[in-house]
Every structure is written in structure tokens, then in C-alpha cells.
Design an enzyme around this catalytic site. Sequence first.
Site, PDB file in Angstrom:
ATOM      1  N   CYS A 187     -71.172   1.813 -10.224  1.00 45.17           N
ATOM      2  CA  CYS A 187     -70.297   2.944 -10.513  1.00 45.17           C
ATOM      3  C   CYS A 187     -70.754   3.642 -11.797  1.00 45.17           C
ATOM      4  O   CYS A 187     -71.850   4.180 -11.843  1.00 45.17           O
ATOM      5  CB  CYS A 187     -68.839   2.492 -10.561  1.00 45.17           C
ATOM      6  SG  CYS A 187     -67.665   3.869 -10.445  1.00 45.17           S
ATOM      7  N   GLU A 190     -68.343  -5.094  -4.976  1.00 45.87           N
ATOM      8  CA  GLU A 190     -67.358  -6.163  -5.160  1.00 45.87           C
ATOM      9  C   GLU A 190     -66.008  -5.817  -4.528  1.00 45.87           C
ATOM     10  O   GLU A 190     -65.132  -6.688  -4.399  1.00 45.87           O
ATOM     11  CB  GLU A 190     -67.186  -6.492  -6.643  1.00 45.87           C
ATOM     12  CG  GLU A 190     -66.358  -5.527  -7.464  1.00 45.87           C
ATOM     13  CD  GLU A 190     -67.077  -4.250  -7.883  1.00 45.87           C
ATOM     14  OE1 GLU A 190     -66.490  -3.491  -8.669  1.00 45.87           O
ATOM     15  OE2 GLU A 190     -68.212  -4.007  -7.418  1.00 45.87           O
ATOM     16  N   HIS A 244     -68.578   0.424  -5.104  1.00 47.36           N
ATOM     17  CA  HIS A 244     -68.271  -0.903  -5.652  1.00 47.36           C
ATOM     18  C   HIS A 244     -68.536  -1.975  -4.597  1.00 47.36           C
ATOM     19  O   HIS A 244     -67.686  -2.194  -3.723  1.00 47.36           O
ATOM     20  CB  HIS A 244     -66.798  -0.970  -6.079  1.00 47.36           C
ATOM     21  CG  HIS A 244     -66.473  -0.178  -7.294  1.00 47.36           C
ATOM     22  ND1 HIS A 244     -66.517  -0.710  -8.566  1.00 47.36           N
ATOM     23  CD2 HIS A 244     -66.115   1.117  -7.434  1.00 47.36           C
ATOM     24  CE1 HIS A 244     -66.187   0.223  -9.434  1.00 47.36           C
ATOM     25  NE2 HIS A 244     -65.937   1.348  -8.782  1.00 47.36           N
TER      26      HIS A 244
END
Length: 205
Positions: free
Chosen positions: A80, A184, A182
Site C-alpha cells: 500500500c 494480508e 493488501h
Amino acid sequence: MGYIGIVDYGAGNLMSVSKALDFLGLENKVVTSAELMDNASGIILPGVGAFPDAMQALEESGLTESLIRAAKSKPFLGICLGMQMMFEESDEVRLCKGLGLLPGRVQKIETDLKLPQIGWNSLDYHRQDPLMDGVPEGSYVYFVHTFKACPSQRSDLIATCDYNDEVPALVGRGQMYGSQFHPEKSGEIGMTILRNFAKMVGGNE
């Protein structure tokens, strides 16, 4: 494989990254010193917020030089804002220099859709890369951003998404990567990408 270092400069969403790596059984440490940076087998640079604030926080942390050294010598992933910081400059808030790891600049997404872009979008591939092994083109990943990092060299572009503007979603050169989305927070697709990164880290030793 040694540990993956997650850079803590006071401006990153590092705990969600750490939890994802823990879930995958991958050793990781929060990096707060040059020594921890140098000893890591791979590095992840997370980030949220405004570009100038993040660059100032990184500089004040004293980690800038060791971070640049690590990015050029071992598997590296900026996420990001961490991806955007890899480039030469940004015009978010005010003109601000970045780390200069990749040529290009950060600018606002040019779209008539709502900003920030928040949510899931699909990936369009520009080239194949080991980081995306097992991730089919068209896979959906999670974005939260208003600005986009635009590489000067199209050869650094791995994938984009369409937000009524071509938005670079993944860039890479050698072992150095930047992900606007992202991983994650992108479910099993994101976990696959992090596993692929970990394979690079393990193979680098």
C-alpha cells in the site's frame, strides 16, 4: 529460512501483516533497528496514511539507509503506502521525495468513481512473475487508497486493476516488489502471494 522483518517506523499497519505471517507459520520480527533490518532474510514495508508523514516518520526512525540497503539485497515487499514510498516522489499533500528504489511517481487516481478506492478489485496481468504463482489472472484482492504509484518503466509493471483508470496494483524488479493492494487482507489469494514471497526469502539464503 530466517525471519521476515516488518519495518516499524510508527506509520504502518504492521500487526495485520505480522498476524498473517504468523497464520502461515512464517517467522517474523518487527524491525526497529538497522541491526534487525540487516539480519532479516526478507523485508516487508507496510504503510497507511499520507506519503509525506510516512517519509518523515521513516527518516526520524533512522531506518532509511538500512531499508534502502535491504531492498537492494534481499527479497522486499512494500504494501500500500509502503509500495508508493518505493518510488521517486509523490504529490500527495505536497511534493515529497520517496526512497527512489524504482523510477516513477505517485499521483491521484484519475477517475469519476468514489475515492478512496475501498474494496475488492480484479487483477489484470502485464507479465508473469514468481510472486503470483498459483494466482489466476482476474483474482480479486483488497484495496484502500486514493493515490497510485506509476512506474516510469512499463517493464516494472506486473499487474493493474481498472477503477475507470489504470491503477498499478503490483510492480516488481528482481526480488523487489510493491503491492498497492493488501495481501494480508485478501483472503486465500493474499496468503498465496505471501507464501510465494516466503519461498523467495527461503531461497535467498
